[in-house]
Write an enzyme that holds these catalytic residues in place. Structure first.
Site, PDB file in Angstrom:
ATOM      1  N   LYS A  89       5.274  32.449 -11.300  1.00 14.06           N
ATOM      2  CA  LYS A  89       4.809  31.593 -12.390  1.00 14.06           C
ATOM      3  C   LYS A  89       5.957  31.354 -13.372  1.00 14.06           C
ATOM      4  CE  LYS A  89       0.972  31.400 -15.755  1.00 14.06           C
ATOM      5  NZ  LYS A  89      -0.168  32.161 -16.326  1.00 14.06           N
ATOM      6  N   SER A 180      -4.541  29.978 -16.230  1.00 14.49           N
ATOM      7  CA  SER A 180      -3.374  29.123 -16.328  1.00 14.49           C
ATOM      8  C   SER A 180      -2.393  29.254 -15.175  1.00 14.49           C
ATOM      9  CB  SER A 180      -2.637  29.439 -17.630  1.00 14.49           C
ATOM     10  OG  SER A 180      -2.171  30.787 -17.609  1.00 14.49           O
ATOM     11  N   SER A 204      -6.268  34.449 -16.456  1.00 13.69           N
ATOM     12  CA  SER A 204      -5.369  33.403 -15.962  1.00 13.69           C
ATOM     13  C   SER A 204      -4.914  33.552 -14.520  1.00 13.69           C
ATOM     14  CB  SER A 204      -4.136  33.297 -16.864  1.00 13.69           C
ATOM     15  OG  SER A 204      -4.428  32.493 -17.978  1.00 13.69           O
TER      16      SER A 204
END
Lengths: 519, 554
Positions: A89, A180, A204
């Protein structure tokens, strides 16, 4: 059009293998790391429209794969992940690889160091293929609010969904990945990487895990180092692990866990707790079903999956009982206050001086700060900074921040009570329903969506507990549904063992099983 | 500029005579500006001197101090980068110091130990558990946008510092006082901003960013600049003895802000101002006295004292309001989430298993026993072991290295320490001050001075000659006293026929003095002796001269 653009076909064994399988194949010389890497890179290109990656580190990946190849040829293994492609990420620092947090603020930020968890994967010989897309600074639950645009759920293009949503010609009804860490979820399920790092502050990692049909682990707070993870909420952030199987998650957890001198909140994983086992016996297990998780908005299908799994466990000899977590209802508002307060504090460093976006405004230092921050952050980030600063004002501190901290303690105590009363693991939904279409999702603002989407996930963050989302079935829309297991602190291994037991019985399909119709 | 120099020089000149630099400076300063701040002076001395009583309705000053002491440590409070004063800009900056996103603080045990040692030396209560907090404000040299400090609970609280100042007419009365220490907290230093007004740029140097500080809060137990300066000087000595802070104010290792207010004794405290930008103890004293007087005058005119921050302008000797950026700052304090509570264990036995020897584990046991001799103990020992006067013990302890020098001389000579002390605190220190040297740079070694004093003690040279020889040794380091005496033929003249002749010549040329002596004015004898010494360049044996003169005039 999209059908032509990306035919989701069974693409040979190689990319759809689990880490365990591919690791063995690499060692046995059945697969070449370079070939594996090239295939992943090729697939990343093919699936570009998913927007899963912000940066693809093609050159570096090929170099690392080459090195792995020469190691393996000599029979020298750096670790179980040697030669295996992974994605990270874009809020984990990667040395000399831009790390943007999907924000204009860090669009050109080249960190001079690797996050500890990234370094640990590299030390194993794993091959970094790219940095994944996300909501700006991880603030969101859809992966729709980043400066590089929204991430598309790979299942949007797989047969089960396309058949339901009425034909391949219409591209407008694609569904979101959740967030996210949506880029990481999409990267793993679209078979472009074997594992991906996410971050989990309020859900997330688990949220996109559930919506994309991946195994998503949020480890116990303090088990994995946060050094190099650009923070959202320091006291809740943990690096998350996204894989295609529970065994893979256990392998990655084993590699990543442990005390890091660079993160004072990490601890050595207690050896007293049982590790991961593929032959876990659920007969002695006590499963708690928190009654407060029957939340408004919970879809019938998710509820049905939840019941099915509870029955399945009970049928296998586990004791399943209802438990109460009375303070759960307050967790969203409590989370909101604590999150905004820490965000306001953590974001203070982005002033355009040492790094990051700097405005051309130069009438004064203060004006430059204001302009840089206004231009660099999106409205969601700015909104949270504003409310966070409000909560931290001297006159408000007790009413908001202190109160939220007290509620946080109550929420953590709810869990403690349940576990000390004999419950080993809690079974809950991960999300209210399967993935929403993008067009539907954006009809409400980020704050509303975060409030809705994080409802089942963030109590575990408030309490620092391990939690894992396991895909259990495809919904009637042809989209994944995940369920969540929450365990006592540092029982991550046991949690994955139970998740493995479930995984073995639900037979969730790989996306690679589906060919796109009309092709 | 010239006027300024002229003004300053006499101060320094007088100061050089004594190591009680700050107290004297305080005194002289008063004389210089007496006209301007007469009330302040009388009030201050009346407070310092218990014999005088201040009138109850008179306004008096109330002074508290906030002191930032840079912790003497190889590395910074939360990062591994080195600490150094004059390194090239931005050469001592870790990723954490530059607040790169994703970096985390790691507490430096040495800094905690330094704070704990300081707290023990100042009789503080050590909090077994203390916390770190973030204090937010935007400033260019604060890269994270917040400072990590200890707002909720500091590492130590409730201590005290005993200090003394010299009072009385001759400034030789020791007055002992105590100031309470409210707390000692650990926090990060900021970087430095350099404003280039011409190019309207600000340059940032982060070398200092993240260096460990101890913030010591002294309660408003002082009443004038002199007391504040004396307390700071004592603190400096304590910190230096402990090795927890180098204590150099001009290099910013010790930074003092003064909270000043005035009130009538027995009444509530007045509105206070904070005076910043004070970089020496002398300026501290001046700034406080100026500020007290300014407030008294303002109140006298019917004006109010504003709660404001003022800066000291050392050129004018005035305090000036600082441009207040945005009124009252709200620092939006928040617990630092990346650091666990700071736990100080009583002994090694109480450290949980597995943590012993771990980073960040601080144990009181051992630190307490390892505390060095503190200045007050040193002074008491000097008075006790050597029979010195208390003021001498002050001079020896307050001047860095002088006590060690003195003790080295004592070891190498038979001369009594009490007779020897003047040579160290007057002669030697006079030379040092005159040349603006520290004791460590002294060209005359303790053994060389001891050798010289041995010559005098044995009666080979007079004390006048000894001073002369010391001057020679100062000018020409490495030369030993016997060598100088021999080469310049400075030994005592003991030959009575030579001295007979000199004495007769002196008496013959001063018939008036002889008459006065014969009429019973015994003091004249000293005068005559002086004249003989002048003739012999100080080499005559004074005992012999006295008896010869007496014999010849009787």
């Amino acid at each position: 059009m999209p059908g032509n653009r990306w035919a989701l076909r069974y693409c040979g064994n190689m990319l759809s293998l689990t880490i365990k399988e591919v690791s063995l194949a690499l060692r046995e010389g059945k697969i070449s790391p370079l070939e594996l890497c090239r295939k992943c890179l090729k697939r990343i290109k093919k699936t570009q429209h998913l927007n899963a990656y912000i940066t693809v580190t093609e050159e570096l990946a090929l170099k690392q794969a080459e090195e792995a190849e020469s190691r393996l040829l000599q029979g020298v293994y750096q670790g179980i992940l040697d030669g295996i492609p992974f994605a990270v990420k874009d809020n984990f620092c990667t040395e000399n690889i831009r790390t943007t947090c999907a924000s204009r603020m860090l669009k050109d930020f080249l960190p001079p160091y690797n996050a500890t968890v990234v370094q640990k994967l590299l030390d194993q010989g794993a091959v970094l293929v790219g940095k994944t897309n996300m909501d700006e600074f991880a603030m969101g639950s859809g992966s729709t609010d980043g400066v590089f645009g929204p991430v598309r759920n790979p299942w949007s293009y797989a047969a089960p969904y396309r058949e339901q949503s009425g034909g391949a010609e219409d591209d407008s009804e694609w569904v979101i990945t959740g967030g996210s860490s949506g880029g990481s979820g999409a990267a793993v399920t679209s078979l472009t990487s074997f594992l991906a790092l996410g971050s989990d502050t309020g859900g997330s990692t688990r949220n996109p895990g559930a919506l994309c049909g991946a195994v998503a682990l949020k480890p116990t707070y303090g088990l994995l180092s946060r050094h190099g993870l650009i923070p959202l909420v320091n006291s809740m952030d943990v690096p998350g692990i996204v894989t295609r199987s529970t065994s893979d998650a256990a392998i990655v957890l084993e590699v990543l866990q442990g005390r890091d001198l660079k993160d004072s909140t990490t601890v050595q994983s207690p050896t007293s707790h049982a590790g991961f086992s593929e032959d876990f016996d659920v007969r002695n297990l006590c499963v708690g079903i928190p009654k407060e998780y029957h939340a408004p908005g919970l879809s019938q299908e998710t509820l049905a999956q939840w019941s099915r799994l509870a029955d399945l466990l009970e049928g296998a000899g586990a004791r399943v009982r209802e438990v109460s977590l009375p303070h759960t209802q307050h967790s969203i508002v409590c989370y909101h206050v604590l999150c905004c307060a820490e965000v306001a504090s953590n974001m203070a460093r982005f002033d355009g001086l040492e790094y990051g976006h700097r405005s051309t405004e130069d009438s004064s230092t203060d004006a430059m700060y204001a302009a840089s921050r206004h231009e660099g952050f999106n409205a969601v980030v700015r909104g949270r900074i504003l409310s966070g600063n409000f909560f931290l004002l001297q006159q408000n501190y007790e009413r908001y921040f202190l109160k939220a901290q007290q509620v946080r303690r109550l929420i953590a105590e709810d869990f403690e009570h349940a576990f000390s009363a004999g419950v080993d693991v809690l079974l809950t939904p991960t999300t209210l329903s399967d993935a929403a279409s993008y067009s539907h999702f954006i009809q409400a603002d980020n704050r509303t969506r975060s409030t809705q989407e994080d409802v089942f996930t963030q109590p575990a963050n408030l309490a620092g507990l391990p939690a894992v989302s396991v895909p259990t079935a495809l919904s009637s829309r042809g989209l994944p549904i995940g369920l969540q297991l929450i365990g006592p602190a540092f029982q991550d291994g046991m949690l994955l063992s139970v998740a493995h037991w479930i995984e073995q019985r639900v037979g969730f399909p790989s996306i690679s099983n589906y060919e796109v119709p009309n092709k | 500029m010239a006027a300024c120099t002229v003004l300053v020089t006499p101060l320094l000149y007088v100061n050089k005579q004594s190591s009680l630099f700050y107290y004297k400076a305080c005194n002289i300063h008063r004389q210089c500006v007496t006209k301007k701040i007469s009330t302040s002076v009388s009030r201050c001395s009346s407070q310092a001197d218990p014999q005088k009583k201040s009138r109850p309705h008179e306004l008096v000053g109330v002074v508290g101090l906030e002191i930032h002491a840079q912790i003497q440590s190889n590395t910074k409070l939360f990062s591994g980068s080195k600490v150094g004063f004059s390194a090239p800009p931005n050469s001592l900056v870790s990723f954490f110091d530059a607040s790169l996103p994703g970096t985390l603080p790691v507490l430096n045990r040495r800094c905690v130990e330094a704070a704990v040692m300081t707290a023990l030396a100042l009789n503080c209560t050590i909090n077994k558990k203390s916390f770190f907090d973030r204090k937010h404000y935007f400033y260019a040299d604060l890269p994270a946008g917040y400072q990590i400090t200890q707002q909720r609970r500091a590492v130590a609280v409730d201590g005290q510092l005993a200090y003394s100042l010299l009072g009385g007419r001759k400034r030789n009365q020791i007055q002992s006082r105590t100031v309470r220490i409210k707390q000692i907290q650990l926090e990060q230093d900021s970087g430095k901003s350099l404003h280039d007004d011409q190019r309207s740029q600000t340059l940032i140097d982060l070398n200092r960013a993240g260096v460990g500080l101890m913030e010591l809060v002294m309660e408003p137990d002082m009443s004038c600049g002199e007391q504040a300066a004396a307390a700071v000087r004592e603190l400096q000595l304590v910190l230096q003895a402990l090795g927890t802070c180098q204590g150099n104010m001009s290099e910013g290792q010790l930074r003092v802000d003064a909270n000043v207010s005035v009130h009538r004794p027995g009444e509530e405290l007045g509105v206070r101002t904070e005076v910043k930008n004070i970089n020496s103890a002398r300026f501290l004293s001046r700034a406080i006295d100026y500020e007290i007087q300014r407030q008294i005058e303002a109140l006298g005119r019917g004006e109010a004292v504003l709660n404001e921050t003022r800066t000291y302008d050392s050129k004018s000797g005035h305090t000036i309001p600082m441009r207040d950026k945005e009124g009252l700052q709200d620092y939006r304090f928040m617990p630092e989430p990346n650091l666990p509570p700071l736990v100080v264990y009583e002994d090694r036995g109480s450290v949980p298993a597995g943590l012993l020897g771990a980073e960040g584990v601080v144990v009181l046991e051992g630190l307490r026993e390892g505390l060095p001799e503190l200045p007050s103990v040193k002074r008491a020992r000097l008075v006790r072991s050597y029979g010195l006067l208390p003021e001498h013990s002050f001079t020896l302890v307050n001047e860095d290295g002088l006590m060690e020098y003195f003790e080295a001389v004592v070891k190498e000579t038979r001369k009594e320490p009490r007779k020897l002390i003047g040579w160290v605190t007057n002669e030697l220190l006079g030379h040092l001050k005159h040349h603006n040297l520290s004791v460590s740079k002294c060209p005359v070694s303790p053994s060389a001075l001891a050798e010289l004093l041995e010559l005098q003690e044995a009666g080979h040279i007079s004390s006048t000659v000894a001073k002369q020889v010391l001057g020679e040794m100062w000018r020409d380091p490495g030369r030993r006293a016997p060598e100088v005496v021999r080469e310049q033929d400075l030994g005592l003249v003991c030959d009575s026929s030579d001295l007979q002749r000199v004495c007769q010549r002196v008496l013959d040329s001063h018939p008036d003095l002889v008459r006065a002596l014969q009429e019973g004015n015994k003091k004249v004898l000293n005068r005559l002796m002086g004249l003989v010494q002048k003739e012999t360049k100080g080499r005559a044996d004074p005992v012999l001269v006295r008896s010869l003169l007496e014999e010849k005039t009787s």
